[in-house]
Design a protein around this motif. Structure first.
Motif, PDB file in Angstrom:
ATOM      1  N   LEU A 155       0.838  -1.184   0.000  1.00  0.00           N
ATOM      2  CA  LEU A 155       0.000   0.000   0.000  1.00  0.00           C
ATOM      3  C   LEU A 155       0.877   1.240   0.000  1.00  0.00           C
ATOM      4  O   LEU A 155       2.010   1.215   0.509  1.00  0.00           O
ATOM      5  CB  LEU A 155      -0.905   0.006   1.243  1.00  0.00           C
ATOM      6  N   PRO A 156       0.405   2.366  -0.561  1.00  0.00           N
ATOM      7  CA  PRO A 156       1.244   3.562  -0.677  1.00  0.00           C
ATOM      8  C   PRO A 156       1.824   4.038   0.644  1.00  0.00           C
ATOM      9  O   PRO A 156       2.978   4.494   0.688  1.00  0.00           O
ATOM     10  CB  PRO A 156       0.284   4.599  -1.273  1.00  0.00           C
ATOM     11  N   GLU A 157       1.067   3.938   1.728  1.00  0.00           N
ATOM     12  CA  GLU A 157       1.537   4.467   2.997  1.00  0.00           C
ATOM     13  C   GLU A 157       2.686   3.662   3.603  1.00  0.00           C
ATOM     14  O   GLU A 157       3.354   4.118   4.528  1.00  0.00           O
ATOM     15  CB  GLU A 157       0.391   4.563   4.005  1.00  0.00           C
ATOM     16  N   TRP A 158       2.923   2.454   3.058  1.00  0.00           N
ATOM     17  CA  TRP A 158       4.039   1.631   3.517  1.00  0.00           C
ATOM     18  C   TRP A 158       5.263   1.764   2.608  1.00  0.00           C
ATOM     19  O   TRP A 158       6.301   1.149   2.868  1.00  0.00           O
ATOM     20  CB  TRP A 158       3.627   0.161   3.574  1.00  0.00           C
ATOM     21  N   GLN A 159       5.168   2.543   1.551  1.00  0.00           N
ATOM     22  CA  GLN A 159       6.206   2.571   0.516  1.00  0.00           C
ATOM     23  C   GLN A 159       7.564   3.029   1.049  1.00  0.00           C
ATOM     24  O   GLN A 159       8.602   2.452   0.709  1.00  0.00           O
ATOM     25  CB  GLN A 159       5.756   3.487  -0.616  1.00  0.00           C
ATOM     26  N   GLY A 160       7.581   4.065   1.881  1.00  0.00           N
ATOM     27  CA  GLY A 160       8.846   4.551   2.418  1.00  0.00           C
ATOM     28  C   GLY A 160       9.524   3.519   3.297  1.00  0.00           C
ATOM     29  O   GLY A 160      10.747   3.336   3.236  1.00  0.00           O
ATOM     30  N   ILE A 161       8.744   2.819   4.128  1.00  0.00           N
ATOM     31  CA  ILE A 161       9.302   1.786   5.002  1.00  0.00           C
ATOM     32  C   ILE A 161       9.829   0.625   4.166  1.00  0.00           C
ATOM     33  O   ILE A 161      10.902   0.082   4.425  1.00  0.00           O
ATOM     34  CB  ILE A 161       8.243   1.291   6.001  1.00  0.00           C
ATOM     35  N   GLU A 162       9.073   0.252   3.150  1.00  0.00           N
ATOM     36  CA  GLU A 162       9.506  -0.830   2.257  1.00  0.00           C
ATOM     37  C   GLU A 162      10.833  -0.480   1.593  1.00  0.00           C
ATOM     38  O   GLU A 162      11.725  -1.334   1.459  1.00  0.00           O
ATOM     39  CB  GLU A 162       8.436  -1.091   1.203  1.00  0.00           C
ATOM     40  N   ASP A 163      10.980   0.772   1.183  1.00  0.00           N
ATOM     41  CA  ASP A 163      12.232   1.218   0.569  1.00  0.00           C
ATOM     42  C   ASP A 163      13.402   1.063   1.536  1.00  0.00           C
ATOM     43  O   ASP A 163      14.475   0.581   1.167  1.00  0.00           O
ATOM     44  CB  ASP A 163      12.099   2.676   0.136  1.00  0.00           C
ATOM     45  N   ARG A 164      13.215   1.461   2.805  1.00  0.00           N
ATOM     46  CA  ARG A 164      14.305   1.360   3.780  1.00  0.00           C
ATOM     47  C   ARG A 164      14.691  -0.089   4.033  1.00  0.00           C
ATOM     48  O   ARG A 164      15.881  -0.415   4.146  1.00  0.00           O
ATOM     49  CB  ARG A 164      13.904   2.026   5.104  1.00  0.00           C
TER      50      ARG A 164
END
Length: 217
Positions: free
Chosen positions: A201-210
């Motif tokens: 989901l979009p709101e998890w995208q930054g965490i997924e990137d890290r």
């Protein structure tokens, strides 16, 4: 707190992150002290980071604008704002597009293939049950007691692991806790950190990137 410091200085401040290159970001003063022991004469403790992961970086030198580094302000939110101004925005840059291992060629901090990495090896996996998780650990060449699992939904309760960290199943709370949990894993000296795969989901995208960069994949 740091905004008050900047105001008192009265001039712009540019500084690197308070951690060794490519290693875990600090979210508490104690993380800085441990990672840079003996190298700093003073640490100002402004309390724990309220967001947890690094900021979103947006490239406005191209048209349409591009998200270079995703954060907790995700690109769907940016797109909505830019569309109000009759602009468009494209998705975040992918590793094969704008990243690599040459820092001088990167347009933003945090785009190296391996970044934000703990000392232990980190992997992001999915599992249906504890037996499958244990098989994956064995196939990777580790003993269960050498592994800490960081999970938000499928919590292993019976597996003889080195530890289990239960994370919030909420992106904002997960982000605030993430680096602190990984620092704790390193202090325990485990060899492998297994993080449960995140929702797409979009709101998890930054965490997924890290997590992707922390694993070097």
């Amino acid at each position: 707190f740091i905004q008050a410091v900047i105001r008192e200085c009265g001039f712009p401040i540019a500084a690197p992150s308070a951690n060794p290159s490519n290693r875990l970001s600090p979210t508490q003063a104690e993380h800085v002290r441990r990672s840079l022991t003996g190298r700093l004469p003073l640490i100002v403790d402004g309390g724990a980071a309220q967001v947890g992961i690094e900021s979103t970086v947006l490239d406005l030198t191209v048209s349409p604008p591009k998200v270079l580094r995703p954060g907790m302000i995700h690109w769907h939110q940016i797109e909505a704002v830019l569309q109000e101004g009759r602009h468009e925005v494209v998705s975040m840059a992918r590793p094969e597009d704008d990243t690599g291992n040459n820092p001088s060629a990167l347009r933003s901090p945090g785009l190296l293939k391996k970044h934000y990495a703990p000392e232990a090896r980190l992997r992001v996996w999915e599992w249906d049950n504890e037996q499958r998780l244990l098989r994956e650990i064995e196939a990777a060449g580790y003993r269960p007691e050498e592994v800490i699992v960081v999970a938000h939904t499928r919590i292993p309760l019976q597996a003889p692991l080195g530890g289990v960290s239960v994370m919030p199943n909420d992106p904002e709370a997960f982000a605030r806790a993430l680096y602190g949990e990984l620092h704790q894993c390193d202090r325990q000296g485990v060899k492998l950190i297994v993080v449960e795969a995140l929702p797409k989901l979009p709101e998890w995208q930054g965490i997924e990137d890290r997590l992707k960069r922390a694993s070097g994949s």
